[in-house]
Design an enzyme around this catalytic site. Structure first.
Site, PDB file in Angstrom:
ATOM      1  N   PHE A   1      -8.637  92.064  23.537  1.00 49.03           N
ATOM      2  CA  PHE A   1      -8.078  92.015  24.886  1.00 49.03           C
ATOM      3  C   PHE A   1      -7.418  93.344  25.226  1.00 49.03           C
ATOM      4  O   PHE A   1      -7.080  94.142  24.344  1.00 49.03           O
ATOM      5  CB  PHE A   1      -7.073  90.867  25.028  1.00 49.03           C
ATOM      6  CG  PHE A   1      -5.848  91.007  24.156  1.00 49.03           C
ATOM      7  CD1 PHE A   1      -4.700  91.630  24.623  1.00 49.03           C
ATOM      8  CD2 PHE A   1      -5.839  90.503  22.852  1.00 49.03           C
ATOM      9  CE1 PHE A   1      -3.578  91.759  23.828  1.00 49.03           C
ATOM     10  CE2 PHE A   1      -4.720  90.634  22.042  1.00 49.03           C
ATOM     11  CZ  PHE A   1      -3.583  91.256  22.535  1.00 49.03           C
ATOM     12  N   CYS A   2      -7.249  93.578  26.526  1.00 45.43           N
ATOM     13  CA  CYS A   2      -6.580  94.781  27.026  1.00 45.43           C
ATOM     14  C   CYS A   2      -5.948  94.437  28.370  1.00 45.43           C
ATOM     15  O   CYS A   2      -5.928  93.280  28.789  1.00 45.43           O
ATOM     16  CB  CYS A   2      -7.547  95.947  27.145  1.00 45.43           C
ATOM     17  SG  CYS A   2      -8.957  95.625  28.223  1.00 45.43           S
ATOM     18  N   THR A   3      -5.441  95.428  29.081  1.00 49.37           N
ATOM     19  CA  THR A   3      -4.677  95.169  30.302  1.00 49.37           C
ATOM     20  C   THR A   3      -5.520  94.522  31.396  1.00 49.37           C
ATOM     21  O   THR A   3      -5.185  93.452  31.912  1.00 49.37           O
ATOM     22  CB  THR A   3      -4.064  96.474  30.840  1.00 49.37           C
ATOM     23  OG1 THR A   3      -3.327  97.110  29.806  1.00 49.37           O
ATOM     24  CG2 THR A   3      -3.139  96.188  32.023  1.00 49.37           C
TER      25      THR A   3
ATOM     26  N   ILE B   1      -5.322  90.930  30.382  1.00 55.55           N
ATOM     27  CA  ILE B   1      -3.999  90.296  30.366  1.00 55.55           C
ATOM     28  C   ILE B   1      -3.541  89.975  31.781  1.00 55.55           C
ATOM     29  O   ILE B   1      -2.926  88.933  32.035  1.00 55.55           O
ATOM     30  CB  ILE B   1      -2.977  91.220  29.679  1.00 55.55           C
ATOM     31  CG1 ILE B   1      -3.403  91.530  28.253  1.00 55.55           C
ATOM     32  CG2 ILE B   1      -1.585  90.585  29.678  1.00 55.55           C
ATOM     33  CD1 ILE B   1      -2.704  92.741  27.652  1.00 55.55           C
TER      34      ILE B   1
END
Length: 320
Positions: free
Chosen positions: A181-183, A210
């Site tokens: 996952f990332c922003t 996110i």
């Protein structure tokens, strides 16, 4: 509908798409943004577009409509949030080699990518003991918030991720699945494409990142812990994408807490505990002069753009 208490609409957007003519798009896109009082940064490269922009709702939606009207950007997905103040001081459309810099040749998320997982299904996936959950963001982002049980690669930049994956190959191949996952999703597009290219079969990533999770997941059901760093002057957001409690060091652009501000190494706009030892006295003096000019401009009721700070200061876009 515009929130009168937060009149500025913020859009984080990206799309991997072949853009052999990307240089020709720079000037028209810059002009459209300026005409509609939209500010922020948009990156253009042969592999696509990536950006975070903000402005009055009507202006921002006009820019999004302009992009979607172009065949190459049709169906462009973006994530929205609101801000009380203009999050960006200027508008830049920049030409880059990559829209998210990994530094590995031949990675094409349009050709191969991991399996998308919607926010509603993410909790079940990362709660599976046969899943290794990896946070693909940088150390200063992870420091203020991450998912429960996630592995922190402790990278300083996204360029370091391939080396981290290589060094931890045995660890990564122990579970049956890897969830990343990332922003906002863009780094995961490339990281899962990279992992698939390296021979990993079951690779998953959080669709929309996110930000989408925090927007959609009720807080009482959430597995997110802390705040999510964002690449604008809001610094961080929490559930519901409400602005968080962090401020930003305008010397290094890292998030800083009230506790950080009590440090003897903190001086507003000049240094913080994270960067005090990273800058020279000459740089600190330059930052001090910048803060002086900002204060004078504010007293006159003017906006002072300021002087560019060291490396991280000009990074309002995820993955740069």
């Amino acid at each position: 509908m515009t929130d009168q208490s937060q009149p500025y609409l913020v859009a984080a957007l990206y799309k991997f798409v072949a853009l052999p003519h990307f240089k020709d798009l720079q000037a028209p896109l810059q002009a459209v943004c300026l005409d509609h009082e939209v500010r922020g940064t948009i990156l253009l490269a042969e592999e696509g577009i990536n950006g975070t922009i903000a402005g009055p709702e009507t202006g921002l939606r006009a820019v999004l409509a302009y992009l979607n009207a172009r065949p190459e950007f049709s169906g462009l997905v973006h994530k929205e949030s609101w801000a009380q103040e203009p999050p960006f001081p200027r508008m830049k459309v920049r030409l880059k080699k990559e829209i998210v810099t990994m530094g590995v040749e031949g990675i094409d998320p349009n050709a191969i990518v991991g399996t998308y997982v919607k926010p509603a299904d993410w909790n079940a996936l990362i709660s599976d003991p046969d899943v290794m959950v990896v946070d693909t963001r940088n150390d200063y982002e992870v420091a203020i918030g991450t998912f429960k049980g996630a592995v922190d690669p402790q990278t300083k930049s996204f360029r370091e991720f391939p080396k981290w994956a290589e060094d931890h190959e045995a660890e990564l191949k122990k579970p049956k699945k890897v969830a990343m996952f990332c922003t906002g999703g863009i780094r995961c597009e490339k990281s899962t494409a990279f992992m698939k290219q390296q021979g990993y079969d079951e690779v998953f990533h959080l669709e929309g990142g996110i930000l989408k999770y925090l927007e959609e997941m009720p807080e009482d059901e959430s597995l997110w812990q802390g705040e999510c760093f964002v690449f604008d002057d809001r610094v961080s957001v929490g559930h519901g994408l409400t602005p968080g409690p962090y401020d930003m060091c305008h010397a290094c652009r890292r998030p800083i807490s009230d506790e950080d501000k009590q440090s003897p190494h903190y001086t507003h706009g000049i240094a913080c505990p994270h960067c005090y030892d990273e800058t020279s006295e000459t740089q600190k003096a330059r930052f001090a002069e910048r803060q002086k000019q900002i204060a004078l401009a504010k007293a006159r009721g003017e906006l002072h753009i300021g002087v560019s700070a060291p490396p991280r200061s000009d990074q309002p876009v995820e993955g740069e």
